[in-house]
Design an enzyme around this catalytic site. Structure first.
Site, PDB file in Angstrom:
ATOM      1  N   LYS A  54      27.200  15.499  41.877  1.00  0.00           N
ATOM      2  CA  LYS A  54      27.973  16.526  42.596  1.00  0.00           C
ATOM      3  C   LYS A  54      29.275  16.826  41.857  1.00  0.00           C
ATOM      4  CE  LYS A  54      25.849  15.349  47.004  1.00  0.00           C
ATOM      5  NZ  LYS A  54      25.876  14.690  48.298  1.00  0.00           N
ATOM      6  N   GLN A  98      29.967  10.911  51.388  1.00  0.00           N
ATOM      7  CA  GLN A  98      28.558  10.624  51.082  1.00  0.00           C
ATOM      8  C   GLN A  98      27.974   9.674  52.136  1.00  0.00           C
ATOM      9  OE1 GLN A  98      26.794  12.145  48.756  1.00  0.00           O
ATOM     10  NE2 GLN A  98      24.932  10.962  49.039  1.00  0.00           N
ATOM     11  N   ASP A 121      29.342  20.150  54.107  1.00  0.00           N
ATOM     12  CA  ASP A 121      28.001  19.641  54.421  1.00  0.00           C
ATOM     13  C   ASP A 121      27.414  20.352  55.643  1.00  0.00           C
ATOM     14  OD1 ASP A 121      26.939  17.642  52.731  1.00  0.00           O
ATOM     15  OD2 ASP A 121      28.366  16.156  53.488  1.00  0.00           O
TER      16      ASP A 121
END
Ligand code: GUN
Length: 300
Positions: A54, A98, A121
Site C-alpha cells: 500500500k 491494517q 477503507d
C-alpha cells in the site's frame, strides 16, 4: 473447449492508477498532496506485506504516505490516541489501520475512532450506513474494485442473478450492497449455507470471498457465468491461490479473475482512488472557504 476470458486486474488497475497520478498532480498545483496514513500493529508477516504494498503504491502514484508500526502490546487507548492525532492532521486525507488487530484490541472501537471523513477503507458505521442508504462517500476498496472490473469488461449487472459467497464487513456485505445498487438480484451465501451449488448454479455473477480454497468448482456454475475470486490463500507449496478452482471454472465460465493478478491489485488501486478523492473534497472545501472569505472582504 470453452476457455473463459480472463479479467485482468493489473490492466484495469494500470488505467485507474494513471488517472490517480494525473489528478494527484493537478491537486499538487493547488498545494495539496494527497496523503495516506497507515497504521500496522504487531508483526503479522502477511499484514506487513499488504502494508508495504500500500505504501509503495502511494509513492508510485503521486500520493504521500506515512507508516506507524506499533508494537503488538500497544494498548487500545494508545492506538486511538494516535488515530486522533491523524484525524486532525491537515496533511492526512486517509487513515488506514491494517486488520486484523491483536485480540486485546477492540477493532470496532478503533474503526469508529477514525474520522468518517478520512476512513478510506469505508468501514466506519457512518460510511457503511451511507453505502446502505445509497449515498456513499468511501466505498470499501475490494468490492469497489470488483465493481470497476465488471464495468471495465462491460459485464451487465441489471436484472442479473448475483451470488456473493461470504458475509464479512470488509467484502461480502458491501459487495452485496453494491451489486444490489447496480440492479442485480443478490443472494448472500456463507459458511452455514446448506447447498451452495443450488444458489451458484443459477448465478450470472459469482463473487467468492470466504478464504477457503476450491470452494467453487466448474461443476457448481452456470455456463458463461462471471466468476470473481476475492480469496487470498496459500496452497501446499506456499503459493498464493484464491477461493476458486481456476482450472475447472475456466472451462465453464464466461469470465474469471485469476489469483494473483485479479482482484488483489484492484484493492490497493481503490485505496488510492479513495485517498485522492478525499483530498479533492478537502481542496473543494478550502476553495469554497477562500471564496467565501473573499466575498466577505468584498474582493469578488
Ligand atoms: N485486512 C485485510 N483487508 C483489509 C482492508 O481492506 N483494509 C484493512 N484496513 N485491513 C485489511
Amino acid at each position: 473447449m470453452n476457455q473463459a476470458k480472463i479479467i485482468d486486474g493489473l490492466a484495469v488497475s494500470k488505467a485507474l492508477r494513471e488517472e490517480v497520478l494525473r489528478r494527484a498532480a493537478s491537486l499538487k498545483e493547488e498545494g495539496i498532496t494527497p496523503g495516506l496514513a497507515v497504521i500496522l500493529v504487531g508483526n503479522d508477516p502477511a499484514s506487513a506485506v499488504y502494508v508495504r504494498n500500500k505504501v509503495k503504491a502511494c509513492e508510485q502514484n503521486g500520493l504521500f504516505s506515512t507508516l506507524d508500526r506499533l508494537p503488538v502490546d500497544v494498548t487500545e487507548a494508545q492506538l486511538i490516541a494516535r488515530i486522533r492525532e491523524l484525524n486532525v492532521d491537515p496533511n492526512v486525507h486517509g487513515i488506514l489501520v491494517q486488520l486484523p488487530l491483536p485480540r486485546h484490541i477492540n477493532s470496532h472501537q478503533v474503526i469508529e475512532a477514525i474520522s468518517a471523513e478520512k476512513d478510506v477503507d469505508g468501514f466506519h458505521v457512518a460510511n457503511a450506513g451511507a453505502l446502505l442508504t445509497g449515498l456513499p462517500k468511501f466505498r470499501p476498496c475490494t468490492p469497489y474494485g470488483v465493481m470497476k472490473m465488471l464495468k471495465a469488461y462491460e459485464i451487465p449487472t441489471v436484472g442479473m442473478n448475483a451470488v456473493v459467497i461470504g458475509r464479512s464487513n470488509i467484502v461480502g456485505k458491501p459487495m452485496a450492497l453494491m451489486l444490489l445498487d447496480a440492479g442485480a438480484t443478490v443472494t448472500v451465501c456463507h459458511s452455514k449455507t446448506k447447498d451452495l451449488s443450488y444458489h451458484t448454479l443459477t448465478a450470472d455473477i459469482v463473487v467468492a470471498a470466504v478464504g477457503r480454497r476450491n470452494i467453487l468448482t466448474g461443476g457448481m456454475i452456470k455456463p458463461g457465468a462471471t466468476v470473481i475470486d476475492v480469496g487470498m490463500n496459500k496452497n501446499e507449496e506456499g503459493k498464493l491461490c484464491g477461493d476458486v478452482d481456476f482450472a475447472s471454472v475456466r472451462e465453464i465460465a464466461g469470465y474469471v479473475t485469476p489469483v494473483p493478478g485479479g482482484v488483489g491489485p484492484m484493492t490497493i488501486t481503490m485505496l488510492l482512488v479513495n485517498t485522492l478523492e478525499s483530498a479533492e473534497r478537502t481542496a473543494q472545501i478550502e476553495a469554497r472557504g477562500s471564496m467565501e472569505s473573499d466575498l466577505e472582504a468584498g474582493k469578488a
